[in-house]
Scaffold this motif. Sequence first.
Motif, PDB file in Angstrom:
ATOM      1  N   VAL A 307       0.852  -1.186   0.000  1.00  0.00           N
ATOM      2  CA  VAL A 307       0.000   0.000   0.000  1.00  0.00           C
ATOM      3  C   VAL A 307       0.886   1.233   0.000  1.00  0.00           C
ATOM      4  O   VAL A 307       1.962   1.253   0.613  1.00  0.00           O
ATOM      5  CB  VAL A 307      -0.948   0.005   1.226  1.00  0.00           C
ATOM      6  N   SER A 308       0.456   2.257  -0.708  1.00  0.00           N
ATOM      7  CA  SER A 308       1.221   3.503  -0.789  1.00  0.00           C
ATOM      8  C   SER A 308       0.256   4.677  -0.840  1.00  0.00           C
ATOM      9  O   SER A 308      -0.940   4.509  -1.089  1.00  0.00           O
ATOM     10  CB  SER A 308       2.128   3.503  -2.025  1.00  0.00           C
ATOM     11  N   ALA A 309       0.789   5.856  -0.615  1.00  0.00           N
ATOM     12  CA  ALA A 309      -0.044   7.067  -0.612  1.00  0.00           C
ATOM     13  C   ALA A 309       0.669   8.176  -1.367  1.00  0.00           C
ATOM     14  O   ALA A 309       1.901   8.273  -1.352  1.00  0.00           O
ATOM     15  CB  ALA A 309      -0.334   7.499   0.818  1.00  0.00           C
ATOM     16  N   LYS A 310      -0.124   9.007  -2.007  1.00  0.00           N
ATOM     17  CA  LYS A 310       0.417  10.171  -2.696  1.00  0.00           C
ATOM     18  C   LYS A 310      -0.669  11.240  -2.765  1.00  0.00           C
ATOM     19  O   LYS A 310      -1.860  10.938  -2.665  1.00  0.00           O
ATOM     20  CB  LYS A 310       0.904   9.816  -4.093  1.00  0.00           C
ATOM     21  N   ASN A 311      -0.254  12.464  -2.923  1.00  0.00           N
ATOM     22  CA  ASN A 311      -1.206  13.559  -3.084  1.00  0.00           C
ATOM     23  C   ASN A 311      -1.654  13.626  -4.540  1.00  0.00           C
ATOM     24  O   ASN A 311      -0.832  13.586  -5.460  1.00  0.00           O
ATOM     25  CB  ASN A 311      -0.576  14.882  -2.656  1.00  0.00           C
TER      26      ASN A 311
END
Length: 329
Positions: A307-311
């Motif tokens: 899982v990863s996150a970015k704007n």
Amino acid sequence: KSVIEEDLNYYGINLDFEFDIIKTGYLQEASVGRGFYLSGSLEELLERSGYKLSIRFPGRRDFIVAQMGSIFVVSIILLVIVTLSSLLIYRFYRRERDLSGNIVDFVNGMTHAFKTPLTNISLANSMIAKSDITIKDKKIISYTGIIKAEHRKLKERVDALLKTTFTETDQPSGHELIDLSVVTRDIADSFSVQLNNSGGSITLKEHDTGIYLYGNPDLFYIALSNIIDNSLKYSRETAEIIIDTGKKAGRVFIGIDDNGSGVPQEYLADIFEKYFRVADDEKVNPEGFGLGLYQVKKIITLMGGSVSAKNSPAGGLSINIELPLVTEK
């Protein structure tokens, strides 16, 4: 003797010695005792004369220790330090492991202990709200509404702590075949009422059908719900959430985007850490314990994914999940 002493000094042997000149014939019949050494010095000269030189070192042990010198002593000291350090590290590891286990047990016990009182509070409040007296009294109706709202918040916190104890181990449990479409539609339906009441929306975009994966259905549901709940919590405007699902090259892709304020770039790498909460300008003390996204990462990892996150360029936060696709059911 002076010749032998000079020869020994040349090789750095500064020890007391005793020597004998032995006839070659006698040497062939008798063996040299332990502690005697036949020197190669003056060998040719003595052999031509029919003799052998035998030298004995009474202090040979002192010589060995002297040759090893400080290197031997330092090696022993380092060995002792390494051994003691290893024992201390193992001791600290055992202590931390036991402490971690005790904390998990404590949280598990506390959350389970809260379950029954919370259920009783909800039941009692529901009965009060339905009584004839309450229906006629607006003040009591207001009070029961407050109790219901606070009960819901407390129950969510207790459930979050309880579910965290289920994800503290690295061993997957209860793996089953999961139909991704069923889970995402169920989650969209469960949040749609809350979003519709606030003027928001949740949209489900399924780019492929028949997507299956292995995992614990309850934990997987918790992971996706935590992401959406996090979007609602930090939304500064009418929340608009989009869930994208698809498959490619044997992998399942899930994307959850919101239209919130996003996360400062310096915090993006930390939002999946345990107890981490992003400071909000409008919220001095953000709600929750900082466990939601930590649970997400833990659950997805147990399922063999990432899982990863970015704007998002359009604003808001984009959470992307990748999981193994089940091709044979």
